[in-house]
Design an enzyme around this catalytic site. Structure first.
Site, PDB file in Angstrom:
ATOM      1  N   SER A 147       0.853  -1.186   0.000  1.00 30.83           N
ATOM      2  CA  SER A 147       0.000   0.000   0.000  1.00 30.83           C
ATOM      3  C   SER A 147       0.886   1.231   0.000  1.00 30.83           C
ATOM      4  CB  SER A 147      -0.898   0.020   1.239  1.00 30.83           C
ATOM      5  OG  SER A 147      -1.544   1.272   1.377  1.00 30.83           O
ATOM      6  N   TYR A 160      -1.129  -0.427  10.497  1.00 30.04           N
ATOM      7  CA  TYR A 160      -1.393  -1.010   9.175  1.00 30.04           C
ATOM      8  C   TYR A 160      -0.297  -0.598   8.208  1.00 30.04           C
ATOM      9  CZ  TYR A 160      -3.478  -1.532   4.543  1.00 30.04           C
ATOM     10  OH  TYR A 160      -3.698  -1.847   3.220  1.00 30.04           O
TER      11      TYR A 160
END
Length: 255
Positions: A147, A160
């Site tokens: 990501s 995350y």
């Protein structure tokens, strides 16, 4: 996605895609299938797997649908076993599963949540590939999904983001360990409006702010992440391994 817009780079190949019943994972499975792959889709819930399978089969895609929670050792093994039982081989593995269960600062995140983030976003990829590796032959390919927040984790996606930073490093290490027979690369999606990030993209003001950060002036599409994944998994990328391909419309991406 129209079949006339894609080539047929995966005819005769078998591809496993985890967390592939919606969002980016579904689009990856669809793209590989439309390019000729026999696709093994998976997710935690039977109803989601069945629904996705029906959609893909309606497009003429050959597939196997398996329930698999990637943190469950028995289900991971079953995913590999069922694939080999039906197709006899594995050519491509796309590790897409991830969770984002907390928006808390890292030092305020419960230990159980820290464990869950690490286990699903990082550890499960390693364990899945330990099961798959003995069956990956020369010319096989692994694609991990990271990501853009891996490069500069925002406060609401702190841990995350850290796990996704780990995936960047994992790509480098696995590429070395699995060479020369298996290539390992990583797609790093920018901001793509899916259920996973709905809390950030459903607000008009927030969405417009994110769009301004992209040089292309818009957010990404799941099909664009799928196209990048298919490229890295294909023989068109036969001399590429250990790379993290950022697909972010020009949003900054530097550690």
């Amino acid at each position: 996605m129209e079949r006339t817009k894609v080539s047929k780079r995966f005819i005769g190949k078998v591809a496993i895609v985890t967390a592939s019943t919606q969002g980016i994972g579904f689009s990856i499975a669809e793209r590989l299938g439309l390019e000729g792959a026999s696709v093994v889709i998976s997710s935690r819930k039977q109803q989601n797997v069945d629904k996705a399978a029906d959609k893909l089969r309606a497009k003429g895609i050959e597939l196997l649908a398996v329930v698999c929670h990637v943190s469950n050792a028995e289900q991971r093994k079953n995913l590999i076993d069922e694939t080999l039982l039906k197709y006899g081989k594995i050519d491509v593995v796309v590790s897409n599963a991830a969770v984002h269960p907390s928006a808390d600062p890292i030092l305020q995140t419960q230990e159980s949540i820290l464990d869950k983030l690490w286990e699903i976003n990082v550890k499960s990829t390693i364990l899945l590939l330990k099961d798959a590796a003995p069956h990956l032959k020369k010319g096989s390919s692994v694609v991990l999904i990271s990501s853009l927040v891996a490069y500069n984790p925002p406060p609401t996606m702190a841990m995350y983001g850290v796990t996704k930073t780990a995936v960047l490093g994992l790509t480098k290490v696995l590429a070395s360990e699995m060479a020369p027979n298996t290539r390992v690369n990583c797609v790093v999606p920018g901001i793509v409006p899916t259920h996973f990030v709905a809390q950030y993209t459903s607000n008009d003001a927030t969405r417009e702010e994110l769009e301004r950060k992209a040089l292309i002036g818009r957010l990404g599409k799941t099909e664009e992440m799928a196209a990048a994944t298919a490229f890295l998994a294909s023989d068109d990328a036969s001399y590429i391994t250990g790379e993290n391909l950022v697909v972010s419309g020009g949003m900054p991406s530097r550690l």
